[in-house]
Write an enzyme that holds these catalytic residues in place. Structure first.
Site, PDB file in Angstrom:
ATOM      1  CG  ASP A  24      -2.046   0.966   1.152  1.00 41.57           C
ATOM      2  OD1 ASP A  24      -2.322   1.478   0.049  1.00 41.57           O
ATOM      3  OD2 ASP A  24      -2.671   1.232   2.200  1.00 41.57           O
ATOM      4  CD1 TRP A  29       7.410   6.802  -2.331  1.00 42.58           C
ATOM      5  CD2 TRP A  29       7.067   7.231  -4.498  1.00 42.58           C
ATOM      6  NE1 TRP A  29       8.640   6.943  -2.933  1.00 42.58           N
ATOM      7  CE2 TRP A  29       8.467   7.205  -4.263  1.00 42.58           C
ATOM      8  CE3 TRP A  29       6.608   7.478  -5.796  1.00 42.58           C
ATOM      9  CZ2 TRP A  29       9.402   7.427  -5.273  1.00 42.58           C
ATOM     10  CZ3 TRP A  29       7.535   7.707  -6.805  1.00 42.58           C
ATOM     11  CH2 TRP A  29       8.914   7.676  -6.543  1.00 42.58           C
ATOM     12  CG  ASN A  72      -7.215  -2.468  -6.527  1.00 42.53           C
ATOM     13  OD1 ASN A  72      -6.239  -3.189  -6.327  1.00 42.53           O
ATOM     14  ND2 ASN A  72      -7.651  -1.611  -5.600  1.00 42.53           N
TER      15      ASN A  72
END
Length: 246
Positions: A24, A29, A72
């Site tokens: 995750d 990021w 997803n």
């Protein structure tokens, strides 16, 4: 739970023998660096390579990575397309790296929604790594634990209705043979990166007695040192499986 049904390593924590990781933090990021989300996913793929190598060096026999969940698909179409493109690239480019690490690849999940060329690449990668014996690497793609449990239940119900089995004969071992992870030992250690503290529909049956370790590191920054820290934390714990400690 009776003593007779305890796992063989109850009260002993030498392993782990099987580490599962919820990878995750790729999006966060990228956002922190002003980059598109796909950049985070690309760096996340680099982390997969590092962690497989690190797990092999640490002597971990089984590693399972949660790459793409059934949920997803609800992400933006462009992001899903980028993820599928990265998956294609990984399956076609990482075979030599997997071989260097002695890694046998297995993809777990429902393949019916994947593009035919991706399914062919999965079959090819599994076949080409089948003789590797240093570490088993399971990558969960289009996987959801609730769907897996429902599918197993339906399969057993059909067998019972057809008279192939009796309902009273259904036990944990029989149920586990219907799961997509059939033949894979249950995880002893589940790691989730990025500071989130959820298991997010991942290996719900299999992680019944897994030790959970949550780390703040975002997945693209995760490496062997973080894996070692999680393993060290695992080894500090006494695993009682519902029993009474000494």
């Amino acid at each position: 739970m009776s003593t007779a049904s305890l796992p063989a390593n109850a009260g002993v924590t030498p392993g782990p023998q099987h580490v599962a990781i919820i990878m995750d933090g790729n999006g966060r990021w990228a956002k922190a660096r002003g980059l598109p989300r796909v950049a985070g996913h690309r760096r996340g793929a680099d982390a997969v390579r590092r962690v497989i190598r690190g797990a092999a060096e640490l002597g971990i026999p089984v590693l399972t990575l949660f790459a793409f969940s059934t949920e997803n698909w609800a992400r933006p179409v462009a992001e899903v397309s980028d993820l599928m493109g990265l998956l294609r690239h990984y399956l076609r480019s990482e075979l030599d790296e997997l071989a260097r690490n002695g890694a046998r690849l297995r993809v777990i999940g429902d393949r019916t929604r994947l593009a035919p060329d991706i399914v062919r690449d999965i079959v090819d990668a599994e076949a080409k790594t089948r003789s590797n014996t240093r570490i088993d690497v399971n990558i969960c793609i289009n996987y959801g634990a609730r769907d897996e449990i429902l599918s197993a239940t339906r399969s057993l119900a059909r067998k019972a209705a057809a008279g192939e089995i009796k309902a009273d004969e259904i036990d944990e071992a029989m149920f586990e043979r219907e799961l997509q992870t059939a033949g894979v030992p249950d995880p002893d250690l589940l790691i989730r990166t990025s500071g989130e503290q959820r298991i997010s529909n991942f290996l719900l049956w299999q992680c019944a007695y897994a030790e959970l370790v949550f780390v703040d590191t975002l997945w693209p920054d995760f490496d062997k040192s973080h894996l070692e820290q999680a393993v060290t934390e695992f080894r500090r714990r006494e695993r009682r499986y519902g029993g009474v400690g000494s």
